[in-house]
Design an enzyme around this catalytic site. Structure first.
Site, PDB file in Angstrom:
ATOM      1  N   TRP A 264     -17.375 -14.124 -10.134  1.00 38.61           N
ATOM      2  CA  TRP A 264     -16.382 -12.987 -10.176  1.00 38.61           C
ATOM      3  C   TRP A 264     -15.164 -13.258  -9.087  1.00 38.61           C
ATOM      4  CZ3 TRP A 264     -14.968  -7.844 -11.301  1.00 38.61           C
ATOM      5  CH2 TRP A 264     -14.309  -7.196 -10.362  1.00 38.61           C
TER       6      TRP A 264
ATOM      7  N   ASP B 241      -9.380  -9.998  -5.032  1.00 37.74           N
ATOM      8  CA  ASP B 241      -8.241 -10.244  -4.263  1.00 37.74           C
ATOM      9  C   ASP B 241      -7.858 -11.758  -4.004  1.00 37.74           C
ATOM     10  OD1 ASP B 241      -8.994  -7.583  -4.157  1.00 37.74           O
ATOM     11  OD2 ASP B 241      -8.808  -7.646  -1.978  1.00 37.74           O
TER      12      ASP B 241
ATOM     13  N   GLN C 223     -11.388 -13.304  -3.101  1.00 35.37           N
ATOM     14  CA  GLN C 223     -12.599 -12.602  -2.924  1.00 35.37           C
ATOM     15  C   GLN C 223     -13.490 -13.132  -4.057  1.00 35.37           C
ATOM     16  OE1 GLN C 223     -13.734  -9.490  -0.951  1.00 35.37           O
ATOM     17  NE2 GLN C 223     -12.711 -11.439   0.124  1.00 35.37           N
TER      18      GLN C 223
ATOM     19  N   SER D  37     -11.417  -9.219   2.422  1.00 32.70           N
ATOM     20  CA  SER D  37      -9.948  -9.864   2.281  1.00 32.70           C
ATOM     21  C   SER D  37      -9.559 -10.066   3.716  1.00 32.70           C
ATOM     22  CB  SER D  37      -8.996  -8.912   1.727  1.00 32.70           C
ATOM     23  OG  SER D  37      -9.613  -9.193   0.096  1.00 32.70           O
TER      24      SER D  37
ATOM     25  N   ARG E 111      -9.836  -2.623   7.147  1.00 32.29           N
ATOM     26  CA  ARG E 111      -9.981  -3.886   6.597  1.00 32.29           C
ATOM     27  C   ARG E 111      -8.787  -4.736   6.369  1.00 32.29           C
ATOM     28  NH1 ARG E 111     -12.155  -0.176   2.960  1.00 32.29           N
ATOM     29  NH2 ARG E 111     -10.925  -0.236   0.853  1.00 32.29           N
ATOM     30  N   ASP E 112      -8.928  -5.920   5.944  1.00 27.55           N
ATOM     31  CA  ASP E 112      -7.985  -6.803   5.206  1.00 27.55           C
ATOM     32  C   ASP E 112      -6.679  -7.114   6.158  1.00 27.55           C
ATOM     33  OD1 ASP E 112      -9.605  -6.301   3.089  1.00 27.55           O
ATOM     34  OD2 ASP E 112      -8.011  -4.628   2.090  1.00 27.55           O
TER      35      ASP E 112
ATOM     36  N   GLU F 295      -4.807  -0.708   1.276  1.00 31.32           N
ATOM     37  CA  GLU F 295      -5.494  -1.939   1.271  1.00 31.32           C
ATOM     38  C   GLU F 295      -4.623  -3.063   1.383  1.00 31.32           C
ATOM     39  OE1 GLU F 295      -9.825  -0.822  -1.024  1.00 31.32           O
ATOM     40  OE2 GLU F 295      -8.022  -1.746  -2.113  1.00 31.32           O
TER      41      GLU F 295
ATOM     42  N   TRP G  31      -9.113  -1.668 -10.569  1.00 31.52           N
ATOM     43  CA  TRP G  31     -10.554  -1.205 -10.031  1.00 31.52           C
ATOM     44  C   TRP G  31     -11.126  -0.465 -11.117  1.00 31.52           C
ATOM     45  CZ3 TRP G  31     -13.676  -3.959  -7.858  1.00 31.52           C
ATOM     46  CH2 TRP G  31     -13.274  -5.060  -6.869  1.00 31.52           C
TER      47      TRP G  31
END
Ligand code: FRU
Length: 512
Positions: free
Chosen positions: A19, A22, A38, A79, A143-144, A195, A282
């Site tokens: 799978w 990002d 990812q 990420s 995050r990221d 994000e 998503w």
């Protein structure tokens, strides 16, 4: 890996198996583009996040490498970004590649970590002092990290998505970070969650001395058509604070399709701004009708900043390198179309991997369009509507679409109040979507006033299960997945309301 998947793209980057979401940690070094992503090597749904890794010399042909970062006892590898540390500020020598990523787990939450490579970005070692940054307020969604060098202060800056805002930090050495400021509460499409940021200084086209800062913000939810999308803000940065040119209510989108997410740029590419996005949403990313692997990236895009009616916008065009994919060319004489003009079988044998290029001049207040279709009656309708002032791609009857109804909210979406999301998205869908039937079976549209007219240059890239369109060099780009049971074999050029002109129509078979 033997390809057993009918929908595996012929010329887009996909993982051989597993799978992908990002794109992450993209950088250019020694003539090689490095693309991490990812990655779940253990299944074709989201989970076990690693950083997968692929390399390319031309942004078109990708070679899969061993994963760059493996999930560890601290958590998933979420990420992030990578930079070439030219002066060796982090202590790993000149030109070390330093990757910054989020480690995510229930026990530790979301914390920022670092890894470095001294072999040009092929093998990474995680920093023993991780994490390098925790949220100062215990924030859950933090995050990221995107890192960039800011020359006026001679410092590194990091921008981190922090729920509904972006937080800036600075550092002399990529390890010790100081909070600087935040931007974004209430900005752009609502409801949202921020994000995967990027932050780039760019010259304005035609005015090389005029530079602006662009903040790319990927939002989920917040897409005009439901789910996830890429938005951006243009403004100024003084080393402390980002100030946006436009009021909070203004939302500018980098792509007007439904399958363009987590866009970030390659670092270290000189004057070029090169980006890639993940081609999914998503709302249904985990359940697309694919068997062997799941997830593809867009074609690499070149971003430019242009001025229109006193405002700045990003254009996103396919990189010129992609022209190597053109294997043979046919010129189609279409010309003026009074009503419906059917061109049959123009792409037989092109097996859903082809490009259509043309200039379209719709008649006064009319519609000018092209429909890609097959003998099963599956079709995608792409058209310019002068009355509604829109460019539209309608995939309502594009093939398999039913899976869209079963879409479950992604874990991250669960963080929101479910009813708020539902209400907000429902309102947006009704207001915006063309022929909305379910999360997948719908049309998406872009505002035509981003272009000049009266003639529009339209470039359409079809690859098995995706369609990317670029209007006027990417002033409008639109990326949507489609799952036809048979390749689209015919193109129908048509006009409604007034005759339209289709000039310089070319079709190319595309292959690697
Ligand atoms: C965006 C995202 C990121 C996160 C990653 C997890 O699609 O939700 O915010 O780091 O995916 O895989």
């Amino acid at each position: 890996v033997q390809n057993t998947d009918f929908y595996r793209p012929a010329y887009h980057h996909t993982p051989s198996y597993g799978w992908m979401n990002d794109p992450n940690g993209m950088f250019y070094k020694d003539g090689v583009y490095h693309l991490c992503y990812q990655y779940n090597p253990y299944g074709s749904k989201w989970g076990n996040m690693h950083w997968g890794h692929a390399v390319s010399r031309d942004l078109v042909h990708w070679e899969q490498q061993a994963p760059a970062l493996l999930r560890d006892t601290m958590g998933h590898i979420y990420s992030g970004s990578a930079v070439v540390d030219k002066d060796g500020t982090a202590g790993y020598g000149k030109d070390a590649v330093v990757a910054l990523y989020t480690s995510a787990s229930d026990e530790n939450g979301q914390i920022q970590c670092m890894a470095y490579s001294t072999d040009g970005g092929y093998h990474f070692t995680k920093y023993e002092g991780n994490p390098i940054l925790r949220p100062f307020d215990g924030l859950k969604d933090f995050r990221d990290p995107k890192v960039f060098w800011y020359e006026p202060s001679k410092k590194w800056f990091m921008i981190v998505s922090a729920d509904k805002e972006m937080r800036f930090y600075s550092s002399p050495n990529l390890k010790d970070w100081t909070y600087v400021s935040a931007f974004g509460q209430g900005y752009g499409a609502q409801p949202n969650q921020f994000e995967c940021p990027d932050f780039i200084q760019m010259p304005v086209e035609g005015k090389p001395n005029k530079k602006k800062w662009v903040m790319i913000v990927n939002i989920n939810p917040g897409c005009l058509f439901g789910g996830s999308a890429t938005e951006y803000f243009v403004g100024d940065f003084d080393g402390t604070k980002f100030t946006c040119d436009t009021p909070p209510s203004v939302a500018k989108f980098l792509d007007y399709g439904k399958d363009h997410y987590a866009t970030v740029c390659f670092s270290n590419t000189g004057n070029r701004v090169l980006a890639m996005a993940w081609m999914s949403n998503w709302q249904y990313a985990n359940i697309t009708p694919i068997k062997q692997y799941r997830g593809a990236n867009t074609l690499a895009r070149e971003l430019r900043l242009y001025e229109k009616d006193g405002q700045y916008y990003l254009s996103s065009d396919v990189v010129p390198e992609a022209k190597v994919l053109r294997k043979n060319k046919r010129v189609l004489n279409v010309g003026t179309v009074p009503n419906a003009h059917v061109v049959k079988d123009v792409n037989t044998n092109y097996d859903n991997a082809f490009e259509l290029e043309m200039e379209i001049t719709p008649g006064k207040n009319g519609i000018a369009g092209l429909e890609l279709f097959n003998a099963k009656g599956e079709k995608v309708n792409i058209y310019i509507d002068l009355k509604a002032k829109r460019v539209v791609m309608d995939r309502t009857q594009s093939g398999l679409t039913d899976f869209g109804k079963k879409a479950e909210p992604h874990d991250i979406e669960k963080a929101f109040d479910a009813q708020t999301i539902k209400d907000g998205q429902e309102i947006m869908r009704k207001r915006n979507a063309v022929n909305y039937q379910n999360d997948f079976a719908l049309g998406t549209w872009a505002p035509l006033n981003l272009c000049q007219g009266p003639t529009y240059k339209v470039d359409v890239w079809v690859d098995k299960c995706s369609i990317e369109i670029f209007v006027d060099g990417g002033r409008i780009s639109m990326t949507n997945l489609v799952f036809p049971k048979k390749p689209y074999t015919d193109v129908r050029f048509y006009a409604q309301g007034a005759p339209a002109k289709f000039d310089n129509v070319k079709i190319y078979r595309l292959a690697q």
